[in-house]
Design a protein around this motif. Structure first.
Motif, mmCIF file in Angstrom:
data_model
loop_
_atom_site.group_PDB
_atom_site.id
_atom_site.type_symbol
_atom_site.label_atom_id
_atom_site.label_comp_id
_atom_site.label_asym_id
_atom_site.label_seq_id
_atom_site.Cartn_x
_atom_site.Cartn_y
_atom_site.Cartn_z
ATOM 1 N N LYS A 100 40.931 37.723 -23.185
ATOM 2 C CA LYS A 100 40.626 38.224 -24.256
ATOM 3 C C LYS A 100 39.782 37.358 -25.050
ATOM 4 C CE LYS A 100 45.197 40.376 -25.144
ATOM 5 N NZ LYS A 100 45.508 40.785 -23.562
ATOM 6 N N LYS A 101 39.835 36.038 -24.852
ATOM 7 C CA LYS A 101 38.885 35.032 -25.282
ATOM 8 C C LYS A 101 37.381 35.647 -25.061
ATOM 9 C CE LYS A 101 37.151 31.285 -27.222
ATOM 10 N NZ LYS A 101 36.988 31.198 -28.764
ATOM 11 N N ILE A 102 36.929 35.832 -23.831
ATOM 12 C CA ILE A 102 35.661 36.292 -23.409
ATOM 13 C C ILE A 102 35.162 37.504 -24.105
ATOM 14 C CG2 ILE A 102 35.586 37.455 -21.139
ATOM 15 C CD1 ILE A 102 33.544 34.868 -21.685
ATOM 16 N N ILE A 103 36.211 38.385 -24.191
ATOM 17 C CA ILE A 103 35.852 39.708 -25.016
ATOM 18 C C ILE A 103 35.437 39.649 -26.357
ATOM 19 C CG2 ILE A 103 36.781 41.872 -25.810
ATOM 20 C CD1 ILE A 103 38.366 41.983 -23.241
ATOM 21 N N LYS A 104 36.198 38.589 -26.929
ATOM 22 C CA LYS A 104 35.984 38.277 -28.337
ATOM 23 C C LYS A 104 34.490 37.337 -28.777
ATOM 24 C CE LYS A 104 37.653 35.145 -32.142
ATOM 25 N NZ LYS A 104 38.581 34.136 -32.302
ATOM 26 N N GLU A 105 34.234 36.589 -27.545
ATOM 27 C CA GLU A 105 33.056 35.786 -27.539
ATOM 28 C C GLU A 105 31.749 36.665 -27.354
ATOM 29 O OE1 GLU A 105 32.455 32.903 -29.103
ATOM 30 O OE2 GLU A 105 34.757 32.556 -29.170
ATOM 31 N N LYS A 106 31.909 37.762 -26.562
ATOM 32 C CA LYS A 106 30.651 38.638 -25.889
ATOM 33 C C LYS A 106 30.039 39.382 -27.127
ATOM 34 C CE LYS A 106 32.519 42.720 -24.551
ATOM 35 N NZ LYS A 106 31.357 43.847 -25.366
ATOM 36 N N ASN A 108 28.718 42.245 -29.127
ATOM 37 C CA ASN A 108 28.322 43.581 -28.886
ATOM 38 C C ASN A 108 27.360 43.708 -27.673
ATOM 39 O OD1 ASN A 108 25.830 42.655 -29.917
ATOM 40 N ND2 ASN A 108 25.581 44.186 -31.475
ATOM 41 N N LYS A 109 27.547 42.623 -26.701
ATOM 42 C CA LYS A 109 26.608 42.789 -25.558
ATOM 43 C C LYS A 109 27.449 43.336 -24.209
ATOM 44 C CE LYS A 109 23.027 39.548 -26.554
ATOM 45 N NZ LYS A 109 22.238 38.731 -25.663
ATOM 46 N N THR A 110 26.915 43.909 -23.348
ATOM 47 C CA THR A 110 27.596 44.344 -22.019
ATOM 48 C C THR A 110 27.900 43.122 -21.237
ATOM 49 O OG1 THR A 110 26.796 46.702 -22.165
ATOM 50 C CG2 THR A 110 27.468 45.881 -20.123
ATOM 51 N N LEU A 111 29.133 42.994 -20.947
ATOM 52 C CA LEU A 111 29.594 42.087 -19.911
ATOM 53 C C LEU A 111 29.742 42.392 -18.596
ATOM 54 C CD1 LEU A 111 30.383 38.916 -19.492
ATOM 55 C CD2 LEU A 111 32.741 39.731 -20.081
ATOM 56 N N LEU A 112 29.250 41.927 -17.641
ATOM 57 C CA LEU A 112 29.253 42.253 -16.235
ATOM 58 C C LEU A 112 29.917 41.261 -15.454
ATOM 59 C CD1 LEU A 112 25.711 43.515 -15.510
ATOM 60 C CD2 LEU A 112 27.508 44.880 -15.863
ATOM 61 N N VAL A 113 30.953 41.600 -14.798
ATOM 62 C CA VAL A 113 31.764 40.529 -14.061
ATOM 63 C C VAL A 113 31.787 40.862 -12.472
ATOM 64 C CG1 VAL A 113 33.265 39.759 -15.822
ATOM 65 C CG2 VAL A 113 33.996 41.454 -14.604
ATOM 66 N N ASN A 114 31.525 39.949 -11.642
ATOM 67 C CA ASN A 114 31.747 40.060 -10.133
ATOM 68 C C ASN A 114 33.036 39.472 -9.821
ATOM 69 O OD1 ASN A 114 30.868 40.041 -7.359
ATOM 70 N ND2 ASN A 114 29.636 38.344 -7.705
ATOM 71 N N ILE A 115 33.959 40.053 -9.140
ATOM 72 C CA ILE A 115 35.232 39.865 -8.881
ATOM 73 C C ILE A 115 35.178 39.479 -7.440
ATOM 74 C CG2 ILE A 115 37.498 40.278 -8.728
ATOM 75 C CD1 ILE A 115 36.519 40.083 -11.835
ATOM 76 N N GLY A 116 35.636 38.460 -6.918
ATOM 77 C CA GLY A 116 35.631 37.932 -5.824
ATOM 78 C C GLY A 116 37.056 37.694 -5.246
ATOM 79 N N ASN A 117 38.081 37.801 -6.200
ATOM 80 C CA ASN A 117 39.499 37.594 -6.193
ATOM 81 C C ASN A 117 40.150 38.918 -6.306
ATOM 82 O OD1 ASN A 117 42.375 36.728 -6.606
ATOM 83 N ND2 ASN A 117 41.895 34.932 -7.438
ATOM 84 N N LYS A 118 40.876 39.443 -5.264
ATOM 85 C CA LYS A 118 41.587 40.748 -5.655
ATOM 86 C C LYS A 118 42.747 40.688 -6.497
ATOM 87 C CE LYS A 118 44.220 42.467 -2.257
ATOM 88 N NZ LYS A 118 44.322 43.100 -1.017
ATOM 89 N N GLY A 119 43.217 39.448 -6.791
ATOM 90 C CA GLY A 119 44.336 39.583 -7.844
ATOM 91 C C GLY A 119 44.113 39.579 -9.189
ATOM 92 N N ILE A 120 42.722 39.191 -9.462
ATOM 93 C CA ILE A 120 42.283 39.368 -10.856
ATOM 94 C C ILE A 120 41.829 40.388 -11.449
ATOM 95 C CG2 ILE A 120 40.211 38.325 -10.640
ATOM 96 C CD1 ILE A 120 42.697 37.067 -13.428
ATOM 97 N N SER A 121 41.510 41.506 -10.417
ATOM 98 C CA SER A 121 41.099 42.656 -10.842
ATOM 99 C C SER A 121 41.744 43.506 -11.899
ATOM 100 C CB SER A 121 40.724 43.609 -9.620
ATOM 101 O OG SER A 121 39.702 43.206 -8.866
ATOM 102 N N SER A 122 43.196 43.663 -11.607
ATOM 103 C CA SER A 122 43.919 44.210 -12.495
ATOM 104 C C SER A 122 44.301 43.726 -13.846
ATOM 105 C CB SER A 122 45.483 44.478 -11.881
ATOM 106 O OG SER A 122 45.991 43.283 -11.769
ATOM 107 N N THR A 123 44.081 42.197 -13.913
ATOM 108 C CA THR A 123 44.038 41.704 -15.420
ATOM 109 C C THR A 123 42.833 42.171 -16.056
ATOM 110 O OG1 THR A 123 45.332 39.874 -14.166
ATOM 111 C CG2 THR A 123 44.466 39.602 -16.642
ATOM 112 N N TYR A 124 41.716 42.249 -15.658
ATOM 113 C CA TYR A 124 40.532 42.340 -16.070
ATOM 114 C C TYR A 124 40.704 44.187 -16.631
ATOM 115 C CZ TYR A 124 37.421 38.477 -15.482
ATOM 116 O OH TYR A 124 36.824 37.184 -15.592
#
Length: 175
Positions: A100-106, A108-124
Motif C-alpha cells: 500500500k505504501k509503494i502504491i501511494k508513493e508511485k 500516476n506512473k506504471t509500476l512493474l514488479v518482477n516477482i521471484g517469490n511465489k508466496g508474495i504474488s497473491s499479496t500483490y
C-alpha cells in the motif's frame, strides 16, 4: 509481539538501497540484501532491474526495522526494487502495509514488479496488481528478460506484474 500489526503502528523512512541494507545490518539483521545479490538466477545482477538507483521505504515498528519496499525509475516506468519483511515479523500484515505504501508513493506512473517469490504474488494481486506476460513488458525490458531466459530459463515462480495509473475518473470522489 502482536498477532497483527496495523498501518498506524508503522512509520516509514525513505532512503537509498544501501542505506536500507545498512539500517537492517545495524540492527543485527543480515537477511536483507541489495537487489544485485538477491536476484541470483532470476535476472542478471547487472540488469536494469538490479542496478538502476532505487528509492526504498523502510518500515519501522517501535523503532525496529521490520520491512522494506522500493522502486527505481527507468524512463517513464517505475521498476519494483523488491519487498522484504524481517523473518520474525512475517504473517503479521506488514507485506500489505508495504505494498500500500509503494502504491501511494508511485503516483500516476506504471509500476512493474518482477516477482521471484511465489508466496508474495497473491499479496500483490490483492492490492490491485495484474499478472502480465513477458511480451507485454516495454521493449528494452523485454529484450533484457528474453536474453536472460535464453541463458537460464525463468522458472515457474518468475512473474511479471503491473499496476497502471488510476484513470482520472476513478480518482474523483463525490461528497
Amino acid at each position: 509481539m502482536p498477532e497483527r500489526i496495523t498501518a498506524n503502528e508503522i512509520t516509514f523512512r525513505e532512503m537509498s538501497e544501501e542505506q536500507a541494507v545498512k539500517t537492517f545490518e545495524d540492527d543485527r539483521y543480515f537477511d536483507y540484501q541489495k537487489r544485485a545479490m538477491r536476484y541470483g538466477k532470476k535476472l542478471p545482477s547487472d540488469s536494469i532491474w538490479a542496478t538502476s538507483p532505487a528509492k526504498m521505504f523502510a518500515a519501522f515498528y517501535k523503532e525496529k526495522p521490520v520491512g522494506v519496499i522500493g522502486y527505481s525509475t527507468y524512463r517513464k516506468y517505475l521498476l519494483g526494487a523488491g519487498i522484504h519483511v524481517r523473518k520474525e515479523y512475517r504473517g503479521k500484515g506488514i507485506s500489505d502495509i508495504l505494498i500500500k505504501k509503494i502504491i501511494k508513493e508511485k503516483g500516476n506512473k506504471t509500476l512493474l514488479v518482477n516477482i521471484g517469490n511465489k508466496g508474495i504474488s497473491s499479496t500483490y494481486r490483492r492490492n490491485g496488481f495484474k499478472d502480465m506476460e513477458i511480451e507485454s513488458l516495454p521493449e528494452e525490458l523485454k529484450q533484457e528478460a528474453l536474453l536472460r531466459q535464453r541463458v537460464q530459463p525463468l522458472d515457474q515462480v518468475q512473474k511479471w506484474m503491473m499496476m497502471k495509473p488510476s484513470k482520472w475518473m476513478g480518482v474523483l470522489k463525490w461528497s
